[in-house]
Design a protein around this motif. Structure first.
Motif, PDB file in Angstrom:
ATOM      1  N   UNK A 114       0.652  -0.914   0.113  1.00 60.70           N
ATOM      2  CA  UNK A 114       0.144   0.255   0.254  1.00 60.70           C
ATOM      3  C   UNK A 114       0.744   1.200  -0.305  1.00 60.70           C
ATOM      4  N   UNK A 115       0.388   2.302  -0.423  1.00 56.29           N
ATOM      5  CA  UNK A 115       0.960   3.474  -0.600  1.00 56.29           C
ATOM      6  C   UNK A 115      -0.218   4.945  -0.386  1.00 56.29           C
ATOM      7  N   UNK A 116       0.088   4.801   1.287  1.00 56.58           N
ATOM      8  CA  UNK A 116      -0.644   5.750   1.177  1.00 56.58           C
ATOM      9  C   UNK A 116       0.099   7.349   1.114  1.00 56.58           C
ATOM     10  N   UNK A 117      -0.650   8.402   0.623  1.00 56.26           N
ATOM     11  CA  UNK A 117       0.048   9.498   0.057  1.00 56.26           C
ATOM     12  C   UNK A 117       0.832  10.453   0.964  1.00 56.26           C
ATOM     13  N   UNK A 118       0.834  11.256   1.230  1.00 54.15           N
ATOM     14  CA  UNK A 118       0.895  12.371   2.257  1.00 54.15           C
ATOM     15  C   UNK A 118       0.704  13.130   3.044  1.00 54.15           C
ATOM     16  N   UNK A 119       0.207  13.595   4.086  1.00 55.34           N
ATOM     17  CA  UNK A 119      -1.051  14.320   5.068  1.00 55.34           C
ATOM     18  C   UNK A 119      -1.932  13.314   4.445  1.00 55.34           C
ATOM     19  N   UNK A 120      -1.944  12.233   4.598  1.00 59.64           N
ATOM     20  CA  UNK A 120      -3.791  11.345   4.891  1.00 59.64           C
ATOM     21  C   UNK A 120      -3.638  11.051   6.642  1.00 59.64           C
ATOM     22  N   UNK A 121      -4.761  10.940   6.442  1.00 54.52           N
ATOM     23  CA  UNK A 121      -5.126  11.300   7.598  1.00 54.52           C
ATOM     24  C   UNK A 121      -6.237   9.636   8.343  1.00 54.52           C
ATOM     25  N   UNK A 122      -5.312   8.219   7.749  1.00 56.84           N
ATOM     26  CA  UNK A 122      -6.443   7.585   7.802  1.00 56.84           C
ATOM     27  C   UNK A 122      -7.298   7.319   9.902  1.00 56.84           C
ATOM     28  N   UNK A 123      -8.365   7.352   9.550  1.00 57.73           N
ATOM     29  CA  UNK A 123      -9.749   7.097  10.565  1.00 57.73           C
ATOM     30  C   UNK A 123      -9.059   5.936  11.729  1.00 57.73           C
ATOM     31  N   UNK A 124      -9.590   5.613  12.771  1.00 53.39           N
ATOM     32  CA  UNK A 124      -9.226   4.740  14.205  1.00 53.39           C
ATOM     33  C   UNK A 124     -10.537   3.055  12.617  1.00 53.39           C
ATOM     34  N   UNK A 125      -9.608   2.061  13.380  1.00 48.21           N
ATOM     35  CA  UNK A 125     -10.939   0.881  12.741  1.00 48.21           C
ATOM     36  C   UNK A 125     -10.923   0.750  11.370  1.00 48.21           C
ATOM     37  N   UNK A 126      -9.557   0.949  10.559  1.00 52.23           N
ATOM     38  CA  UNK A 126      -9.451   1.328   9.083  1.00 52.23           C
ATOM     39  C   UNK A 126      -8.480   0.655   8.897  1.00 52.23           C
ATOM     40  N   UNK A 127      -9.214  -0.473   7.806  1.00 55.03           N
ATOM     41  CA  UNK A 127      -8.362  -1.203   6.738  1.00 55.03           C
ATOM     42  C   UNK A 127      -8.312  -0.325   5.210  1.00 55.03           C
ATOM     43  N   UNK A 128      -6.636   0.047   5.129  1.00 51.90           N
ATOM     44  CA  UNK A 128      -6.085   0.795   3.574  1.00 51.90           C
ATOM     45  C   UNK A 128      -5.489  -0.253   3.207  1.00 51.90           C
ATOM     46  N   UNK A 129      -6.059  -0.274   1.813  1.00 49.48           N
ATOM     47  CA  UNK A 129      -5.215  -1.019   0.794  1.00 49.48           C
ATOM     48  C   UNK A 129      -4.529  -0.741  -0.629  1.00 49.48           C
ATOM     49  N   UNK A 130      -4.185  -0.286  -1.261  1.00 49.85           N
ATOM     50  CA  UNK A 130      -4.280  -0.252  -2.505  1.00 49.85           C
ATOM     51  C   UNK A 130      -3.067   1.136  -2.872  1.00 49.85           C
ATOM     52  N   UNK A 131      -2.618   1.554  -3.944  1.00 51.38           N
ATOM     53  CA  UNK A 131      -1.558   2.671  -4.836  1.00 51.38           C
ATOM     54  C   UNK A 131      -2.647   3.619  -5.304  1.00 51.38           C
ATOM     55  N   UNK A 132      -3.227   4.298  -4.936  1.00 57.13           N
ATOM     56  CA  UNK A 132      -2.842   5.304  -3.773  1.00 57.13           C
ATOM     57  C   UNK A 132      -3.966   4.233  -3.143  1.00 57.13           C
ATOM     58  N   UNK A 133      -3.597   4.796  -1.237  1.00 60.73           N
ATOM     59  CA  UNK A 133      -4.039   3.658  -0.118  1.00 60.73           C
ATOM     60  C   UNK A 133      -5.921   4.526   0.121  1.00 60.73           C
ATOM     61  N   UNK A 134      -6.777   3.920  -0.113  1.00 63.43           N
ATOM     62  CA  UNK A 134      -8.170   3.954  -0.369  1.00 63.43           C
ATOM     63  C   UNK A 134      -9.112   2.874   1.036  1.00 63.43           C
ATOM     64  N   UNK A 135      -9.620   3.423   1.662  1.00 64.42           N
ATOM     65  CA  UNK A 135     -10.266   2.841   2.861  1.00 64.42           C
ATOM     66  C   UNK A 135     -11.031   1.510   1.523  1.00 64.42           C
ATOM     67  N   UNK A 136     -10.693   0.527   2.455  1.00 62.18           N
ATOM     68  CA  UNK A 136     -11.539  -0.844   2.143  1.00 62.18           C
ATOM     69  C   UNK A 136     -12.702  -1.888   2.985  1.00 62.18           C
ATOM     70  N   UNK A 137     -11.949  -1.764   4.569  1.00 64.43           N
ATOM     71  CA  UNK A 137     -13.291  -2.518   5.336  1.00 64.43           C
ATOM     72  C   UNK A 137     -12.564  -1.703   6.716  1.00 64.43           C
ATOM     73  N   UNK A 138     -13.631  -2.410   7.574  1.00 65.06           N
ATOM     74  CA  UNK A 138     -13.162  -1.140   9.497  1.00 65.06           C
ATOM     75  C   UNK A 138     -12.892  -2.708  10.052  1.00 65.06           C
ATOM     76  N   UNK A 139     -12.536  -2.385  10.989  1.00 64.41           N
ATOM     77  CA  UNK A 139     -12.000  -3.540  12.027  1.00 64.41           C
ATOM     78  C   UNK A 139     -13.035  -3.854  13.467  1.00 64.41           C
ATOM     79  N   UNK A 140     -13.355  -4.913  13.428  1.00 65.57           N
ATOM     80  CA  UNK A 140     -14.175  -5.017  14.849  1.00 65.57           C
ATOM     81  C   UNK A 140     -13.018  -3.726  15.864  1.00 65.57           C
ATOM     82  N   UNK A 141     -14.110  -3.887  16.877  1.00 62.63           N
ATOM     83  CA  UNK A 141     -13.800  -3.558  17.869  1.00 62.63           C
ATOM     84  C   UNK A 141     -12.552  -4.544  19.034  1.00 62.63           C
TER      85      UNK A 141
END
Length: 189
Positions: free
Chosen positions: A140-167
């Motif tokens: 995965x490539x996370x672009x500069x200045x990206x904020x990834x919210x809690x309980x997130x799964x990110x993937x891809x190029x550029x990185x994007x939201x894929x799914x949520x994680x369980x608590x």
């Protein structure tokens, strides 16, 4: 069960009083600017750039790394930088507890929250913020200045939201980090 145990050559690693295990084959530039929380493993050929810091007073700690972290083989950890009004400046990086950074990953984030898993061959861009309880998939490539919210799964190029994680992710991530540390054992002579 033995396949889950990672054996290493004890002469290759330095073990500190706080339980950190640091490969002699890693490159740690200006270690006095780097703080390790304890029980952190820095594998071989990992590069941590503590020499990259803002000029002048203040900001003595360039990179802060929490407890039970893993910095994978061939990973590069360096503080974020920017040019403002023609002046090139570095900024401190904070990596919280229970963070796993995979092999060959490059990280220039401003902050990584606790209970984060970054996969192999990832690039985390400058000044990115990864909040708590996240997973970044391999390659995965996370672009500069990206904020990834809690309980997130990110993937891809550029990185994007894929799914949520369980608590329950906190419990799972913490158990995995502690198990990895406990199963990282020196080879028998």
């Amino acid at each position: 069960m033995d396949e889950d145990i990672i054996y290493y050559d004890k002469s290759e690693y330095i073990e500190t009083e706080s339980g950190n295990k640091i490969s002699r084959k890693s490159v740690i530039s200006v270690p006095q600017n780097i703080v390790l929380g304890g029980k952190t493993i820095i594998q071989q050929n990992c590069i941590i750039r503590g020499d990259l810091r803002r000029k002048g007073s203040g900001y003595a700690v360039v990179i802060g790394i929490g407890k039970y972290c893993l910095l994978g083989e061939n990973s590069i950890i360096r503080p974020p930088y920017k040019i403002y009004k023609g002046v090139f400046s570095y900024y401190p990086m904070k990596i919280s507890d229970y963070v796993h950074i995979g092999k060959r990953s490059i990280v220039e984030a401003a902050r990584i929250g606790q209970y984060v898993i970054i996969g192999d061959d990832c690039v985390v861009g400058r000044f990115s913020v990864i909040k708590e309880y996240c997973r970044i998939l391999d390659n995965t490539v996370i672009p500069p200045n990206t904020v990834i919210p809690s309980f997130s799964v990110f993937g891809g190029n550029p990185g994007r939201f894929i799914s949520e994680l369980p608590e329950s992710s906190q419990i799972i991530f913490e158990q995995k980090a502690k198990q990895f540390y406990e199963r990282f054992l020196p080879k028998s002579q």
